[in-house]
Write an enzyme that holds these catalytic residues in place. Structure first.
Site, PDB file in Angstrom:
ATOM      1  N   CYS A   1     -11.686  38.499 -16.841  1.00 33.53           N
ATOM      2  CA  CYS A   1     -12.322  37.230 -17.226  1.00 33.53           C
ATOM      3  C   CYS A   1     -13.783  37.123 -16.812  1.00 33.53           C
ATOM      4  O   CYS A   1     -14.525  36.306 -17.342  1.00 33.53           O
ATOM      5  CB  CYS A   1     -11.535  36.049 -16.653  1.00 33.53           C
ATOM      6  SG  CYS A   1      -9.901  35.872 -17.375  1.00 33.53           S
TER       7      CYS A   1
ATOM      8  N   HIS B   1     -16.687  30.001 -16.925  1.00 35.99           N
ATOM      9  CA  HIS B   1     -15.471  30.545 -17.523  1.00 35.99           C
ATOM     10  C   HIS B   1     -14.487  29.397 -17.692  1.00 35.99           C
ATOM     11  O   HIS B   1     -14.255  28.614 -16.767  1.00 35.99           O
ATOM     12  CB  HIS B   1     -14.896  31.634 -16.612  1.00 35.99           C
ATOM     13  CG  HIS B   1     -13.529  32.081 -17.008  1.00 35.99           C
ATOM     14  ND1 HIS B   1     -13.167  32.298 -18.315  1.00 35.99           N
ATOM     15  CD2 HIS B   1     -12.413  32.342 -16.263  1.00 35.99           C
ATOM     16  CE1 HIS B   1     -11.902  32.670 -18.360  1.00 35.99           C
ATOM     17  NE2 HIS B   1     -11.422  32.701 -17.130  1.00 35.99           N
TER      18      HIS B   1
ATOM     19  N   ASN C   1      -7.900  29.338 -22.387  1.00 31.35           N
ATOM     20  CA  ASN C   1      -8.652  30.357 -21.653  1.00 31.35           C
ATOM     21  C   ASN C   1      -8.771  31.590 -22.558  1.00 31.35           C
ATOM     22  O   ASN C   1      -7.774  32.232 -22.867  1.00 31.35           O
ATOM     23  CB  ASN C   1      -7.888  30.693 -20.371  1.00 31.35           C
ATOM     24  CG  ASN C   1      -8.560  31.764 -19.527  1.00 31.35           C
ATOM     25  OD1 ASN C   1      -9.438  32.482 -19.996  1.00 31.35           O
ATOM     26  ND2 ASN C   1      -8.134  31.882 -18.277  1.00 31.35           N
TER      27      ASN C   1
END
Lengths: 79, 324
Positions: free
Chosen positions: B113, B251, B281
């Site tokens: 990520c 993020h 996400n």
């Protein structure tokens, strides 16, 4: 079948659901919070698994981090 | 000073929207937990035939079109992905082919990520080296194909998507600084354990090992601590106060993480761009997608000072300071 649930069967369930717990010794006193990977979202996985395997729906309030594996076994046995 | 200046950005989100209510194979009573615990209300899902390079190519075309640039003018393509088309070759190679970017070298990075901030830093370094003038960075992720659909602790969090950033050599504006950090002692916290050389397919005994896994509680605490810490480090060494940053592009992991980071660095929560309610996400793609949406919506304008921050598997984390 429900009466046959013991620490070995539930430990096997938990280890299948939580691969990070593979090397952890799970006893009746083990708290759900001590299971690697346990959180409020993964609790739903255990609830679903137990409902499918034993036909018993564990109440959501029981799936808290303070609940022990032994208490879950008792809930399955006695509903 | 020679910097990597953002010439354009782009994004691609598959058209199929999957709301929390659509996840009806999970217990109905549990569905309410998704938005409460994550801030996610819906996500996008790629089609059966789409793979990661397809998403990447769509985002890249959107970016190149905005820049008015032909693909064969690119010198290099970096693709960040932790859900690649296949173990090898690099997903970026098919992207290069799909774009027709024949002059561009192409390779992948995988910092899970946090791949967005690593990729931005890498593109900046390639341009700062003086050897390259124009680099296309793409982050593309297709997690719906690496997730266990029955796993409530992972599946509802994620969505598919891709974002692209075109960098060109310039001065004054651009990537001003980056901080990258890794703690490999926690490399098991987020993983797809099976299918690699550590656990080849023929040694997978638990089918769940073939899918993405994460220790949610540990990730949550890590993200808040390191997300805030790396922003402070970046700003301190640049001599910039958090209040002077026009927009934080984090993020998009979890709304509660974003709010906690904002609170820790003492800036209003509204200063953080948020779109995870609609997309979930999207791993390393979340920052480029959010950046493109922030620019498109006017929340980020040329001349603004931005901080991008990301954290994830590795465990790795980092942040970039960018003058748009």
């Amino acid at each position: 079948m429900v009466n046959a649930v013991n620490i070995d069967t539930l430990s096997a369930c938990i280890k299948e659901l939580f691969p990070d717990a593979a090397d952890v010794i799970i006893g009746s006193e083990t708290l759900l919070d001590d299971v690697p990977g346990w959180d409020s979202m993964s609790a739903v996985n255990l609830q679903t698994y137990l409902a499918t395997a034993f036909g018993v729906t564990i109440p959501e309030e029981m799936l808290s981090s303070e609940t022990s594996v032994g208490e879950i076994i008792e809930q399955i046995r006695h509903g | 000073m020679r910097n990597a200046v953002i010439l354009a950005t782009g994004r691609y989100l598959p058209s199929q929207e999957v709301t929390n209510q659509d996840l009806d194979w999970f217990p109905a009573a549990a569905l309410g937990k998704i938005s409460e615990k994550t801030g996610v209300f819906s996500r996008r899902s790629a089609t059966h035939d789409e793979c990661t390079s397809d998403l990447a190519a769509h985002a890249a075309r959107d970016c190149l079109e905005k820049a008015g640039l032909a693909a064969d003018e690119l010198e290099g393509i970096i693709v960040s992905t932790s859900s690649p088309d296949r173990v090898q070759p690099a997903t970026a190679t098919r992207v290069q082919h799909l774009l027709g970017a024949r002059r561009a070298f192409a390779f992948d990075i995988n910092s899970v990520c946090s791949g967005s901030v690593y990729g931005i830093s890498l593109a900046d370094s390639l341009i700062k080296s003086g050897n390259h003038e124009r680099i296309l960075f793409i982050a593309a992720e297709l997690y719906t194909k690496i997730l266990n659909k029955q796993d409530f602790s992972t599946f509802p969090y994620f969505g598919d998507g891709a974002g692209a950033i075109l960098f060109e050599a310039g001065s004054e504006r651009g990537v001003l600084d980056s901080v990258l950090r890794t703690d490999g002692s926690a490399c098991d916290t987020i993983s797809v354990p099976g299918g690699g050389t550590m656990m080849p397919f023929d040694r997978i005994t638990n089918p769940r090992s073939a899918y993405f896994q994460m220790d949610g509680k540990r990730v949550y605490a890590f993200a808040i601590e390191k997300g805030a810490e790396v922003i402070r480090e970046l700003l301190t060494r640049s001599g910039i106060a958090a209040g002077d940053v026009d927009l934080f592009v984090s993020h998009q992991a979890n709304i509660n993480i974003i709010h906690a980071i904002a609170d820790q660095i003492e800036v209003p929560r509204e200063r953080f761009f948020v779109n995870l309610g609609r997309y979930g996400n999207t791993a390393s793609a979340s920052v480029p997608i959010a950046l493109d949406e922030a620019i498109a919506s006017g929340k980020a304008k040329v001349g603004d000072l931005l901080v991008t921050v990301a954290f994830g598997g590795g465990l790795s984390w980092g942040a970039n300071l960018i003058r748009l």
